[in-house]
Design a protein around this motif. Structure first.
Motif, PDB file in Angstrom:
ATOM      1  N   LEU A   6      13.422 -17.221  34.264  1.00  0.00           N
ATOM      2  CA  LEU A   6      13.750 -16.712  32.937  1.00  0.00           C
ATOM      3  C   LEU A   6      14.133 -17.874  32.034  1.00  0.00           C
ATOM      4  N   GLU A   7      13.571 -17.894  30.840  1.00  0.00           N
ATOM      5  CA  GLU A   7      13.948 -18.924  29.861  1.00  0.00           C
ATOM      6  C   GLU A   7      14.146 -18.274  28.504  1.00  0.00           C
ATOM      7  N   ILE A   8      15.339 -18.450  27.963  1.00  0.00           N
ATOM      8  CA  ILE A   8      15.690 -17.905  26.651  1.00  0.00           C
ATOM      9  C   ILE A   8      15.680 -19.059  25.658  1.00  0.00           C
ATOM     10  N   LYS A   9      14.940 -18.876  24.552  1.00  0.00           N
ATOM     11  CA  LYS A   9      14.813 -19.930  23.555  1.00  0.00           C
ATOM     12  C   LYS A   9      15.204 -19.413  22.177  1.00  0.00           C
ATOM     13  N   ASN A  10      16.253 -20.018  21.627  1.00  0.00           N
ATOM     14  CA  ASN A  10      16.662 -19.757  20.232  1.00  0.00           C
ATOM     15  C   ASN A  10      16.861 -18.273  19.942  1.00  0.00           C
ATOM     16  N   LEU A  11      17.439 -17.554  20.903  1.00  0.00           N
ATOM     17  CA  LEU A  11      17.614 -16.107  20.766  1.00  0.00           C
ATOM     18  C   LEU A  11      18.688 -15.785  19.737  1.00  0.00           C
ATOM     19  N   SER A  12      18.374 -14.847  18.856  1.00  0.00           N
ATOM     20  CA  SER A  12      19.360 -14.364  17.889  1.00  0.00           C
ATOM     21  C   SER A  12      19.297 -12.844  17.825  1.00  0.00           C
ATOM     22  N   LYS A  13      20.417 -12.243  17.437  1.00  0.00           N
ATOM     23  CA  LYS A  13      20.476 -10.789  17.306  1.00  0.00           C
ATOM     24  C   LYS A  13      21.584 -10.420  16.332  1.00  0.00           C
ATOM     25  N   SER A  14      21.255  -9.535  15.400  1.00  0.00           N
ATOM     26  CA  SER A  14      22.236  -9.040  14.440  1.00  0.00           C
ATOM     27  C   SER A  14      22.229  -7.525  14.436  1.00  0.00           C
ATOM     28  N   PHE A  15      23.399  -6.952  14.152  1.00  0.00           N
ATOM     29  CA  PHE A  15      23.520  -5.525  13.865  1.00  0.00           C
ATOM     30  C   PHE A  15      23.982  -5.419  12.419  1.00  0.00           C
ATOM     31  N   GLY A  16      23.033  -5.104  11.536  1.00  0.00           N
ATOM     32  CA  GLY A  16      23.359  -5.133  10.113  1.00  0.00           C
ATOM     33  C   GLY A  16      23.704  -6.552   9.694  1.00  0.00           C
ATOM     34  N   ASP A  17      24.873  -6.714   9.084  1.00  0.00           N
ATOM     35  CA  ASP A  17      25.304  -8.041   8.643  1.00  0.00           C
ATOM     36  C   ASP A  17      26.034  -8.814   9.737  1.00  0.00           C
ATOM     37  N   LEU A  18      26.258  -8.168  10.875  1.00  0.00           N
ATOM     38  CA  LEU A  18      27.018  -8.807  11.944  1.00  0.00           C
ATOM     39  C   LEU A  18      26.079  -9.554  12.877  1.00  0.00           C
ATOM     40  N   VAL A  20      25.523 -11.246  16.152  1.00  0.00           N
ATOM     41  CA  VAL A  20      26.213 -11.208  17.449  1.00  0.00           C
ATOM     42  C   VAL A  20      25.678 -12.236  18.440  1.00  0.00           C
ATOM     43  N   LEU A  21      24.447 -12.715  18.246  1.00  0.00           N
ATOM     44  CA  LEU A  21      23.902 -13.793  19.069  1.00  0.00           C
ATOM     45  C   LEU A  21      23.317 -14.852  18.146  1.00  0.00           C
ATOM     46  N   ARG A  22      23.640 -16.110  18.421  1.00  0.00           N
ATOM     47  CA  ARG A  22      23.211 -17.187  17.551  1.00  0.00           C
ATOM     48  C   ARG A  22      22.622 -18.331  18.371  1.00  0.00           C
ATOM     49  N   ASP A  23      21.336 -18.512  18.247  1.00  0.00           N
ATOM     50  CA  ASP A  23      20.660 -19.674  18.821  1.00  0.00           C
ATOM     51  C   ASP A  23      20.992 -19.848  20.311  1.00  0.00           C
ATOM     52  N   ILE A  24      20.740 -18.784  21.091  1.00  0.00           N
ATOM     53  CA  ILE A  24      21.021 -18.809  22.530  1.00  0.00           C
ATOM     54  C   ILE A  24      19.868 -19.478  23.264  1.00  0.00           C
ATOM     55  N   ASN A  25      20.183 -20.485  24.069  1.00  0.00           N
ATOM     56  CA  ASN A  25      19.196 -21.168  24.906  1.00  0.00           C
ATOM     57  C   ASN A  25      19.732 -21.233  26.332  1.00  0.00           C
ATOM     58  N   SER A  40      35.956 -10.567  25.051  1.00  0.00           N
ATOM     59  CA  SER A  40      35.271  -9.378  24.553  1.00  0.00           C
ATOM     60  C   SER A  40      34.723  -9.656  23.162  1.00  0.00           C
ATOM     61  N   GLY A  41      33.511  -9.153  22.906  1.00  0.00           N
ATOM     62  CA  GLY A  41      32.897  -9.359  21.598  1.00  0.00           C
ATOM     63  C   GLY A  41      32.204 -10.686  21.429  1.00  0.00           C
ATOM     64  N   SER A  42      32.052 -11.442  22.533  1.00  0.00           N
ATOM     65  CA  SER A  42      31.435 -12.768  22.418  1.00  0.00           C
ATOM     66  C   SER A  42      29.916 -12.731  22.466  1.00  0.00           C
ATOM     67  N   GLY A  43      29.333 -11.547  22.784  1.00  0.00           N
ATOM     68  CA  GLY A  43      27.873 -11.422  22.821  1.00  0.00           C
ATOM     69  C   GLY A  43      27.285 -11.370  24.213  1.00  0.00           C
ATOM     70  N   LYS A  44      28.137 -11.361  25.238  1.00  0.00           N
ATOM     71  CA  LYS A  44      27.654 -11.424  26.631  1.00  0.00           C
ATOM     72  C   LYS A  44      26.748 -10.234  26.954  1.00  0.00           C
ATOM     73  N   SER A  45      27.259  -9.033  26.724  1.00  0.00           N
ATOM     74  CA  SER A  45      26.492  -7.831  27.075  1.00  0.00           C
ATOM     75  C   SER A  45      25.250  -7.690  26.199  1.00  0.00           C
ATOM     76  N   ASP A 214      31.271 -17.505  23.367  1.00  0.00           N
ATOM     77  CA  ASP A 214      32.303 -17.129  22.399  1.00  0.00           C
ATOM     78  C   ASP A 214      31.665 -17.087  21.017  1.00  0.00           C
ATOM     79  N   GLY A 215      31.974 -16.045  20.266  1.00  0.00           N
ATOM     80  CA  GLY A 215      31.495 -15.953  18.889  1.00  0.00           C
ATOM     81  C   GLY A 215      29.988 -15.879  18.753  1.00  0.00           C
ATOM     82  N   GLY A 216      29.295 -15.378  19.782  1.00  0.00           N
ATOM     83  CA  GLY A 216      27.845 -15.263  19.721  1.00  0.00           C
ATOM     84  C   GLY A 216      27.094 -16.499  20.150  1.00  0.00           C
ATOM     85  N   TYR A 217      27.831 -17.540  20.528  1.00  0.00           N
ATOM     86  CA  TYR A 217      27.219 -18.789  20.976  1.00  0.00           C
ATOM     87  C   TYR A 217      27.448 -19.001  22.470  1.00  0.00           C
TER      88      TYR A 217
END
Length: 244
Positions: A6-18, A20-25, A40-45, A214-217
């Motif tokens: 599995l390789e994750i590249k530059n993954l991002s995800k938002s819910f509306g303006d929030l 929750v995931l920022r540039d995950i590699n 909690s709320g760091s984007g793990k799930s 933490d914080g989506g990173y």
């Protein structure tokens, strides 16, 4: 052949303006146990749900055996057979017995014959230490027993990889150990696993690598010794000081 499953590249995800995931590699090797920790709320799930396409990424790529799963469309069911998921809540069918819960998906999705499905389900119940419960219904089981049935059900699809989303967080403390023992045995057997958990003892003992979010990173990645004994990032140190 590449051992990278599995390789994750530059993954991002938002819910509306929030956001929750920022540039995950992140990459996960075949047979590796990657444990994801963080507040909690760091984007793990959310990251885990994106890997299983229960949430569709807003941007980036998720390569499973070098194929971008975000572009699978209707073929996503085939991918999910290979990447099983175990949730916080057990999601067992309440009107089916334990044995029927484990047999259901292989028969429906893999067209496994009924007799073979029974044999496989019984083998998996032995694996998770619940062979005496095959005729029980989920409501008669403890939370820890239900979670072990959920693990057996995920294994029934013979996945290449298992994703665990805080599998012990809904359990009473005395029931956690039995579930973690099953997961430890899977690790010994070489199952590729990505585990979101608050169980730091399990992370120390079983993980090949630990990811702190933490914080989506993704803030820091390292071996258990590196993360628990000598974390490099201030946020990692602060988090571990609170939870250990």
């Amino acid at each position: 052949m590449s051992r990278c499953m599995l390789e994750i590249k530059n993954l991002s995800k938002s819910f509306g303006d929030l956001e929750v995931l920022r540039d995950i590699n992140l990459s996960v090797q075949k047979g590796e146990v990657v444990v994801v920790i963080g507040p909690s709320g760091s984007g793990k799930s959310t990251m885990l749900r994106c890997i299983n396409l229960l949430e569709h990424p807003g941007g980036g790529e998720i390569l499973y055996q070098e194929q971008d799963i975000t572009k699978l469309g209707k073929q996503v069911t085939e991918y999910r057979k290979r990447a099983g998921m175990v949730f916080q809540k057990f999601n067992l069918f309440p009107l089916k017995t334990v044995l029927e819960n484990i047999m259901y998906a292989p028969m429906q999705l893999n067209k496994l014959p009924h007799k073979e499905a029974i044999t496989q389900a019984r083998e998996l119940l032995r694996k998770v230490g619940l062979e005496s419960k095959e005729d029980s219904y989920p409501s008669s089981l403890s939370g820890g027993q239900q979670q072990r049935v959920a693990i057996a059900r995920a294994l029934a699809m013979q996945p290449d990889m298992l994703l665990f989303d805080e599998p012990t967080s809904a359990l009473d403390p005395e029931l956690v150990g039995d579930v973690l023992e099953v997961m430890k045995q899977l690790a010994v057997e070489g199952m590729t696993m990505v585990v979101v958990t608050h169980e730091m003892g399990f992370a120390k003992e079983v993980a090949d690598r630990i990811v702190f979010m933490d914080g989506g990173y993704i803030v820091e990645v390292g071996s258990p010794v590196e993360i628990f004994s000598n974390p490099k990032n201030d946020r990692t140190r602060a988090f571990l000081a609170r939870v250990l």
